[in-house]
Design an enzyme around this catalytic site. Structure first.
Site, PDB file in Angstrom:
ATOM      1  N   TYR A  33       0.885  -1.196  -0.086  1.00 27.19           N
ATOM      2  CA  TYR A  33      -0.118  -0.047  -0.149  1.00 27.19           C
ATOM      3  C   TYR A  33       0.920   1.276   0.114  1.00 27.19           C
ATOM      4  CZ  TYR A  33      -3.277  -3.470   2.110  1.00 27.19           C
ATOM      5  OH  TYR A  33      -3.954  -4.701   2.401  1.00 27.19           O
ATOM      6  N   SER A  38      -6.967   6.844   3.805  1.00 29.79           N
ATOM      7  CA  SER A  38      -7.431   7.710   4.754  1.00 29.79           C
ATOM      8  C   SER A  38      -7.493   7.235   6.359  1.00 29.79           C
ATOM      9  CB  SER A  38      -9.158   7.763   4.390  1.00 29.79           C
ATOM     10  OG  SER A  38      -9.778   8.441   5.304  1.00 29.79           O
ATOM     11  N   ASP A 176     -12.786  -4.890   3.669  1.00 35.07           N
ATOM     12  CA  ASP A 176     -13.006  -5.485   2.090  1.00 35.07           C
ATOM     13  C   ASP A 176     -13.634  -6.816   2.027  1.00 35.07           C
ATOM     14  OD1 ASP A 176     -10.557  -3.639   2.289  1.00 35.07           O
ATOM     15  OD2 ASP A 176      -9.603  -4.385   0.833  1.00 35.07           O
ATOM     16  N   GLU A 413       0.246  -6.559   9.491  1.00 33.62           N
ATOM     17  CA  GLU A 413      -1.298  -5.999   9.245  1.00 33.62           C
ATOM     18  C   GLU A 413      -2.170  -6.925   9.617  1.00 33.62           C
ATOM     19  OE1 GLU A 413      -1.847  -6.476   4.973  1.00 33.62           O
ATOM     20  OE2 GLU A 413      -3.655  -4.999   4.821  1.00 33.62           O
TER      21      GLU A 413
END
Ligand code: 2M8
Length: 441
Positions: A33, A38, A176, A413
């Site tokens: 990424y 945001s 997601d 992550e």
């Protein structure tokens, strides 16, 4: 964990943020990424606040410089150069066609993510040393109207029915491949986004940790529709197939409105803003209360198109806790459920942390992204809520277990709940950022 181990973890986390600092923004992760995301930025700013409050403000100011005329804060601001490929990139989104995105300093996507930014701003202010307060107060004051504008967008364009609940347009608006979206995606019979090449599975090297191609076909097809509508909210609301009242997103908006109200005196907000924020806050709380199903112990999303409840055991159902509900009955029910076998209390779990999806759900997959793994940022939100609601001991457990989990691996992550195995991207910025906050003295 000893004080030395804390200090070491703090230094390693700081090194991750510095390593991902691209000058004015922080990559969400070094390779997977490479741009500015945001809600990642909001968490990242909290991490920076432990190192340099000015740098923390720069993170949020940069993000909000790409705010759309509608008030929407886009989910990705494409700030990395062409040497850092990401799919789907700006050409796929083609937001130049949207009147609300004209004359922005950067290309962006046309959807948004949960509004954790006000929580971040409040945390930055709490961490500002006295000597820097005059400068930071001015910067918060300058940003505050943009946050109010952002919340107004969510309370109006994303809730034209005035239910107090935010309508999400896309799985990429936060979680997601959560099973919460499965049924709505299944209803999309024709998903033909044309040829594309995914980069994420190559980067991660294990497709079982990522959404499937079936998911991606639908994710990309939805973007194609949004593009066709030129990202016009009214038209999207009339014609688009994927509209879901998301209780987690809505809960974050409640907490964020409360955070903006807490900052009102710091920035000298006027009465109109205060009243407006209080009104959104009440409406959000009432909306969530209506979605709480006591027999189930959870808040339930619903599909705006079909009117169907989405009754699934995921972290999102703890919306009352994330919204810091004052209702003692809901608190008690949720705390019991939180520590039941279906969630943190599962005896086979490595750590007593909240999984993204309950192992009791048929859709649960222990390795797969938002379908089971433990996400440090979600547990950070839980920690904050428990603290604020006065459950200091339970909050402390979340903090301790989160640090124990994160210490293994390289700021992953997400984590496999049974083994604690680190998964997804290493050196994920928001994992490092919450580590800095968790490990602060
Ligand atoms: C994940 O989403 C991106 C798309 O936006 C992806 O899968 O490529 C999600 O976890 C999202 O919530 C997060 O903001 C983003 C960057 O960390 O990655």
């Amino acid at each position: 964990m000893t004080a030395d181990a804390h200090a070491l973890l703090h230094d390693r986390a700081a090194a991750v943020l510095h390593g991902n600092d691209a000058g004015g923004f922080t990559r969400a992760s070094p390779h997977l990424y490479p741009h500015q995301w945001s809600w990642d930025s909001a968490f990242i700013a909290i991490g920076w606040a432990h190192l340099d409050v000015g740098r923390a403000m720069t993170e949020l100011e940069g993000l909000f410089s790409a705010q759309w005329a509608t008030g929407m804060v886009p989910h990705i601001v494409f700030r990395a150069g062409p040497d850092k490929p990401y799919f789907p990139g700006p050409e796929w989104w083609d937001c130049g066609t949207a009147p609300a995105a004209a004359s922005l300093p950067f290309k962006t996507t046309g959807i948004c993510q949960p509004p954790v930014h006000a929580l971040s701003l409040l945390r930055i202010w709490q961490l500002t040393p006295q000597a820097r307060q005059p400068e930071i107060r001015e910067r918060i004051k300058a940003l505050y109207p943009r946050l109010v504008h952002w919340h107004r967008y969510l309370a109006t364009q994303r809730d034209p029915e005035k239910t107090g609940l935010v309508t999400t347009y896309h799985p990429w608006e936060g979680t997601d491949n959560s099973p919460r979206w499965d049924r709505a995606l299944e209803r999309i019979k024709v998903a033909d986004p044309g040829p594309y090449t995914r980069l994420d599975v190559t980067e991660i090297g294990d497709a079982s940790q990522r959404p499937t191609d079936w998911d991606y076909d639908r994710f990309l097809w939805l973007v194609e529709l949004l593009r066709k509508y030129r990202y016009d909210d009214a038209r999207i609301y009339r014609e688009y197939p994927f509209l879901i009242k998301d209780v987690f997103f809505s809960a974050i908006l409640v907490a964020a409105n409360a955070a903006l109200l807490s900052l009102a005196d710091v920035v000298g907000a006027d009465d109109a803003d205060r009243e407006q924020l209080a009104d959104w806050l009440d409406r959000g709380r009432a909306g969530l209360a209506r979605r709480f199903q006591a027999d189930w112990g959870l808040c339930v999303d619903y599909d705006v198109r079909t009117g169907e409840d989405i009754r699934l055991r995921t972290f999102a159902g703890f919306a009352p806790l994330f919204a810091r509900t004052a209702d003692p009955g809901q608190q008690a029910i949720q705390l019991r459920l939180l520590d039941s076998e279906d969630f943190c209390g599962n005896p086979r779990f490595r750590w007593r942390l909240q999984p993204s999806t309950s192992p009791a759900e048929p859709a649960f997959e222990s390795h797969n992204y938002w379908r089971g793994p433990v996400w440090p940022i979600i547990n950070w939100l839980l920690w904050q809520s428990l603290r604020q609601l006065g459950y200091a001991d339970r909050a402390e457990d979340v903090r301790r277990d989160s640090l124990g989990q994160i210490a293994i691996g390289d700021f992953a992550e997400y984590f496999e709940p049974f083994t604690g195995e680190p998964l997804g991207s290493p050196q994920q910025s928001w994992t490092a950022a919450v580590t800095l906050d968790f490990s602060a003295p």
